[in-house]
Design an enzyme around this catalytic site. Structure first.
Site, PDB file in Angstrom:
ATOM      1  N   GLY A 476    -120.896 -11.040 -15.879  1.00  0.00           N
ATOM      2  CA  GLY A 476    -120.341  -9.709 -16.069  1.00  0.00           C
ATOM      3  C   GLY A 476    -121.204  -8.668 -15.400  1.00  0.00           C
ATOM      4  N   TYR A 477    -120.985  -8.443 -14.125  1.00  0.00           N
ATOM      5  CA  TYR A 477    -121.793  -7.496 -13.364  1.00  0.00           C
ATOM      6  C   TYR A 477    -120.980  -6.268 -12.951  1.00  0.00           C
ATOM      7  CZ  TYR A 477    -125.282 -11.271 -12.742  1.00  0.00           C
ATOM      8  OH  TYR A 477    -126.225 -12.243 -12.933  1.00  0.00           O
ATOM      9  N   GLU A 592    -128.507 -17.415  -6.004  1.00  0.00           N
ATOM     10  CA  GLU A 592    -127.114 -17.769  -5.762  1.00  0.00           C
ATOM     11  C   GLU A 592    -126.754 -17.609  -4.298  1.00  0.00           C
ATOM     12  OE1 GLU A 592    -122.707 -16.922  -7.648  1.00  0.00           O
ATOM     13  OE2 GLU A 592    -124.283 -15.469  -7.950  1.00  0.00           O
ATOM     14  N   THR A 723    -121.365  -7.358  -0.917  1.00  0.00           N
ATOM     15  CA  THR A 723    -120.550  -7.405   0.288  1.00  0.00           C
ATOM     16  C   THR A 723    -121.416  -7.663   1.510  1.00  0.00           C
ATOM     17  OG1 THR A 723    -120.741  -5.045   0.748  1.00  0.00           O
ATOM     18  CG2 THR A 723    -118.960  -5.720  -0.727  1.00  0.00           C
ATOM     19  N   ASN A 724    -120.792  -8.197   2.542  1.00  0.00           N
ATOM     20  CA  ASN A 724    -121.557  -8.504   3.744  1.00  0.00           C
ATOM     21  C   ASN A 724    -122.153  -7.259   4.387  1.00  0.00           C
ATOM     22  OD1 ASN A 724    -120.990 -11.157   3.309  1.00  0.00           O
ATOM     23  ND2 ASN A 724    -120.045 -11.523   5.301  1.00  0.00           N
TER      24      ASN A 724
END
Length: 740
Positions: A476-477, A592, A723-724
């Site tokens: 939950g971020y 991760e 995001t990238n």
């Protein structure tokens, strides 16, 4: 029998020595008078690969990279090729032995040409007429100082001639500068040394790898200069390296260079170790470098702006070197065709070559493969494959079966019930699980977080559940106003005696159906900086006050908006101290990202293998698709890109085994792999046409609709876990040191 070759430490010392030598001669390296050649010989650089003690292709690559950095056009790679030929030539090749002695003393300067064996034609032509050699050679470097030419002619044989007679050089400026020649030969007498076709093909591949290494050195040097310039050049009152456009441009260059370097290094290592698949790895390196390095050289020039366009700057030299080196031996077409042939022209199951993961990794690969063949096969796997994508996402029965093997704790410390296996065993596990299309299991990020930051009581309670496959966690971020900017999260946790009361909303939460949520909250709304007020909790999903609103995702799965209204969580569920959540959270995300890059590229590799299996028998308008030039070009290029991603995965594994997890390196792997997956999906649709748009369970769906579903799913890898675009900023600022 493997030869005894120099060690990694030996190569490090050699690299430092060669770089230091070129730095002392920086302004003179671009010119190669005989005196400089004598100095190169005195440094032992004409003896590379002359014996096992003098190294192999890895040492050749190292020297070539340094030559590329220094814009040195001395034919050092040609000298190394002659040394390799002498090692493998027939015992009666006295002329070659004599030439080598002169070469090592610096009395001979030799250029090797594959003119009579180069089917691309770039090297020119050569043939024997009676006892005379008739040749028109192209791409001859340093013809102004060359004393001998070694030319492969049909037979095949190596024709060795002295340039003192019958040789006519003609300057042929390339990309606006001198340094290259066309050489016409009508010479007699000559000396012929016999070789086999296979030997010449291998030497041509070695030459191409060596020249590609020089292109890499040139591109890397120009890139480093551009990064330094971006940190110094000021526009609009600040360094241009602070502008996101420049940061992302240079991050892209860094990613491309990180894709090229390990593929070249691996090709060289496989050759030295006499591995059966070394030619395949060399083709992957050449194909990857051919496009990537030229793009880097363009982007580097863009970053320099006008200053890099001046011939007074060294950047133009590197730009030319990159392009000339990459095209000298045929460019991208031959290696791409070789990769395409590997996947499209063979019968049966064709996979990417297995890496040698060391004795433990190789043995564990066999163990995992055997277990999957026994458990995850037959009716059990067939039933699973008939489920929808959402239903296939997690299988509790499989998770518990895997839990019995102990492999969920593959890399855990033994004190937590783990097996303490290394990173290469983890690669073996990931590869086999992906190839078997087994469901995911375990909670690696949450487990790592608990092992580092959890209390002994938390570790005793939660880790055994994960290890058995009995518990799954969501994360939950993200929130409506806090996606990539997690430091802005608003969900509050207020201490109330022995509990915390949590209120807020989380969005885009996957695995919301698990037993627990790893929840990021704000315990201090006034903390400065904002991330200092974050605290992490383990929240059982059966806790009163939690409202879950699932939403179907574009890729066929689900995520949820989750509302927390006066949710009471025991204080003992807090992970780490109050306000330490940012450290806990970012450490888990770095872990991760490091593994996710490898996981994504393994997914791409597996679906690519399935696509090639389909293309080997598919037809388009009555013609086999595998013979279509467009299909072959796109498949060969994709194979090279996937191999580069696999090498990044191995590099990350090496760092993990050293106890290092650089966040910028994890970001490089994550960005490259996620965008590779997108490119793969779009390319596959181009090749297969409208039928590839049919989804699973649709009649006629190609590969059960996996291609289009994977394209939809690939969008998630580019957006999630930072995001990238955010990852590129991290690469630029932490990896390259550009200003924030």
């Amino acid at each position: 029998m493997l030869r005894e070759l120099p060690s990694d430490e030996d190569r490090r010392i050699l690299q430092e020595a060669v770089r230091g030598f070129f730095e002392d001669l920086w302004d003179k390296a671009a010119q190669v008078p005989p005196r400089l050649w004598k100095q190169l010989a005195a440094q032992g650089l004409t003896q590379i690969a002359a014996s096992p003690a003098e190294g192999g292709l890895r040492e050749i690559v190292l020297v070539q990279e340094e030559a590329g950095r220094a814009s040195c056009r001395a034919p050092l790679a040609d000298a190394a090729l002659i040394n390799l030929m002498q090692l493998r030539a027939r015992s009666d090749a006295h002329a070659l032995t004599s030439l080598v002695d002169d070469l090592h003393r610096g009395d001979a300067v030799v250029v090797v040409s594959f003119a009579g064996f180069d089917h691309e034609g770039a090297a020119g032509s050569a043939k024997m007429e009676s006892d005379r050699l008739i040749a028109a050679l192209g791409f001859v470097e340093s013809a102004d100082i060359v004393t001998h030419l070694a030319i492969f002619v049909p037979g095949p044989a190596l024709a060795i001639i002295n340039t003192s007679e019958g040789v006519t050089p003609e300057p042929t400026p390339m990309m606006g500068k001198a340094g290259w020649w066309r050489v016409r030969i009508d010479a007699v007498p000559i000396v012929l040394v016999p070789f086999t076709d296979a030997e010449v093909r291998d030497l041509l591949t070695v030459a191409a790898v060596a020249e590609t290494a020089r292109a890499f050195g040139a591109a890397q040097r120009a890139f480093e200069q551009a990064v330094a310039y971006a940190g110094e050049r000021r526009q609009f009152g600040q360094p241009i390296g602070r502008f996101q456009a420049i940061q992302h441009k240079l991050a892209n260059c860094h990613i491309a260079l990180r894709a090229v370097q390990p593929t070249i290094a691996n090709a060289a290592a496989q050759y030295d170790l006499e591995a059966a698949q070394w030619r395949w790895f060399a083709a992957a390196a050449l194909a990857t470098a051919s496009g990537s390095l030229r793009q880097v050289s363009l982007e580097t020039q863009h970053a320099f702006g006008a200053i890099g366009y001046s011939e007074e700057h060294e950047a133009p030299r590197h730009f030319r070197q990159v392009h000339v080196s990459l095209l000298r031996h045929g460019g991208q077409r031959p290696p791409v065709e070789q990769l395409a042939s590997h996947f499209l022209d063979r019968d049966g199951q064709v996979r990417f070559p297995d890496y040698d993961l060391g004795p433990a990794g190789n043995a564990f690969r066999r163990e995992v493969r055997a277990w999957l063949d026994a458990y995850w096969s037959g009716e059990r796997r067939a039933r699973h494959e008939q489920l929808s994508f959402r239903e296939r996402e997690y299988d509790r029965e499989f998770a518990r079966a895997l839990g019995m093997t102990g492999w969920i704790g593959l890399n855990w410390p033994k004190r937590f019930g783990g097996q303490e296996r290394g990173a290469f065993e983890q690669i073996a596990f990931m590869e086999e699980m992906e190839h078997a299309e087994a469901p995911r299991a375990g909670a690696p990020v949450q487990a790592a977080m608990l092992q580092v930051y959890g209390t002994p009581e938390q570790q005793q309670r939660y880790l055994p559940e994960i290890l058995r496959g009995d518990a799954i966690y969501g994360m939950g971020y993200s929130e409506p106003q806090a996606g990539s900017d997690l430091a802005s999260l608003k969900t509050r946790a207020v201490r109330d005696g022995e509990h915390y009361v949590i209120n807020g909303q989380k969005i885009w939460t996957t695995t919301y159906w698990g037993e627990y949520m790893l929840l990021a909250t704000r315990t201090d709304p006034n903390a400065t900086p904002p991330h200092a007020g974050i605290t992490m909790f383990i929240v059982p999903m059966t806790t009163p006050g939690i409202t879950i609103r699932p939403s179907e995702t574009m890729y066929g799965g689900t995520f949820a908006n989750i509302f927390y209204d006066d949710v009471r969580v025991p204080a003992e569920n807090r992970i780490g101290a109050e306000g330490e959540g940012w450290k806990v959270l970012t450490g888990a995300l770095a872990t991760e990202r490091g593994f996710i890059g490898g996981g994504i590229v393994l997914k791409a590799a597996h679906i690519f293998e399935l696509l090639c299996e389909h293309l080997r028998t598919a037809e388009h308008r009555g013609s086999p698709m595998r013979h279509d030039p467009l299909v072959r070009a796109r498949i060969g290029a994709l194979a090279a890109e996937i191999e580069a991603g696999r090498r990044m995965m191995v590099y990350c594994a090496e760092q993990v085994d050293k106890g290092e997890t650089p966040p910028d390196e994890a970001a490089v792997s994550k960005v490259y792999s996620g965008e590779l997956m997108e490119r793969f999906g779009e390319t596959a649709l181009d090749l297969l046409g409208p039928e590839a748009l049919l989804s699973e369970h649709s009649p006629g769906a190609v590969l059960r609709g996996r291609i289009e579903q994977m394209l939809r799913h690939s969008l998630m890898w580019v957006i999630s876990i930072g995001t990238n675009e955010i990852q590129r900023s991290l690469i630029a600022q932490r990896g390259l040191g550009l200003p924030r």
